[in-house]
Write an enzyme that holds these catalytic residues in place. Sequence first.
Site, PDB file in Angstrom:
ATOM      1  CB  ALA A   1      -0.933  -0.008   1.212  1.00  0.00           C
ATOM      2  N   GLY A   2       2.159   1.109  -0.120  1.00  0.00           N
ATOM      3  CA  GLY A   2       3.030   2.287  -0.115  1.00  0.00           C
ATOM      4  C   GLY A   2       3.232   2.850   1.280  1.00  0.00           C
TER       5      GLY A   2
ATOM      6  CG  ASP B   1      10.459   4.106   2.998  1.00  0.00           C
ATOM      7  OD1 ASP B   1      10.041   5.265   2.889  1.00  0.00           O
ATOM      8  OD2 ASP B   1      10.505   3.308   2.046  1.00  0.00           O
TER       9      ASP B   1
HETATM   10  C1  GLA Z   1      10.133   4.413  -1.452  1.00  0.00           C
HETATM   11  C2  GLA Z   1      11.592   4.292  -1.021  1.00  0.00           C
HETATM   12  C3  GLA Z   1      12.074   5.569  -0.335  1.00  0.00           C
HETATM   13  C4  GLA Z   1      11.757   6.804  -1.190  1.00  0.00           C
HETATM   14  C5  GLA Z   1      10.302   6.770  -1.652  1.00  0.00           C
HETATM   15  C6  GLA Z   1       9.997   7.888  -2.607  1.00  0.00           C
HETATM   16  O1  GLA Z   1       9.310   4.499  -0.333  1.00  0.00           O
HETATM   17  O2  GLA Z   1      11.746   3.204  -0.135  1.00  0.00           O
HETATM   18  O3  GLA Z   1      13.459   5.462  -0.081  1.00  0.00           O
HETATM   19  O4  GLA Z   1      12.642   6.913  -2.247  1.00  0.00           O
HETATM   20  O5  GLA Z   1       9.964   5.546  -2.273  1.00  0.00           O
HETATM   21  O6  GLA Z   1      10.014   9.099  -1.952  1.00  0.00           O
END
Ligand code: GLA
Length: 393
Positions: free
Chosen positions: A134-135, A183
């Site tokens: 889900a991001g 993250d």
């Molecule tokens: C993913 C990656 C992060 C970042 C985001 C975009 O979540 O794990 O490191 O690059 O995409 O902002």
Amino acid sequence: MSNSSGTGTPALDLDELRSRFTEVFGAVPDGVWQAPGRVNLIGEHTDYNEGFVLPFAIDRTARVAVRFRANSAVRMLSTFGNQGLTTADAHVLDPATARGWTKYPLGVLWALQQRGLDVPGLDLLLDSDVPRGAGLSSSHAIECAAILAVNELAGGGLSAHDMVQATQRAENDFVGAPTGIMDQSASLLGAAGHAVFLDCRDQGVRLVPFDAEASGLVLLVIDTKVSHSHSDGGYAARRASCELGADVLGVQALRDVGLADLEEAAGLLDPETFRRVRHVVTENDRVLQAVELLERTGPEAIGGLLDASHASMRDDFEISCPELDLAVDTARSAGSIGSRMTGGGFGGSAIALAPAGAEQEVRDAVGRAFARAGYTAPDIFRVRPAAGARRLA
Ligand code: GLA
């Protein structure tokens, strides 16, 4: 059973998790560690450009119960999905054979071994209510919970900074996703009522007050159910474009390009690379503005920045998709003060910052719009900035 708001895998409570571990592995765990998923408030695809990000840890977590073993056998089980035990050998860790979620803890073991830490076999039971795909960084939540556990049990003495590096190594070189440090930084360093302002060049961190609900707002996640993977080509292609842009412009990273440099950059770069660069440069600026507005005024002041961030990702970085655009546009017309996709893109979730009084209308309107478009019904739930990773028991 306890559960947080919204849908997703219900979380076991601590006693349930421990007794389940004991049932499965025949001994009590050495401890239980927990790490949250994250929502990125603003600052997308800026981390690997040595720029700025402003994520927060959410009140959805991965929990691992772990027990070290006297030999090198690794046995892993989750409370969701395939109920069979996954086994591996801590001395022969192979990304090619690691499957599903188990590649995250295995990647952590591998990365710690690369740093010279002697890690034995272990038993691990995972429970998580961070929605997968889900991001919201369900994978980093697992990695952060696992690294806290293993670092503590093996006496690794790693700092949060070391753990950020090690989990990035696990992701990049074991899992095969060329992601940055946002993250895991949010998961390890988050705090209730705050977003984590991170300078990805020097890893400097400042906690910035972000308590939407105290300002009469809610932060809704709209999980479009379009799944994405950062091991696929799109994320790596964006990263490559950024590296090309930095090369042509003669800078170490796009962090070194300012708004005032864009006009000249337009003449030096091909049109597509220029658009990618423009996203990163304007997004870094939006993060700095958001921090200032949150510190000076409050969450009600950042709506326009969220909208502008989405437009930039849709038009310049081209990482949105029709479902995300529909979620964002509908949330806006139903009363949100700002809305954007969050995370790596190509699917996953959007966020909407809405007055509490408009929450129901946003939920209903997005649900109706998805039904009309023939899309899978989205999951819509509130999140709150929560504490970072820690030992639970
Ligand atoms: C993913 C990656 C992060 C970042 C985001 C975009 O979540 O794990 O490191 O690059 O995409 O902002």
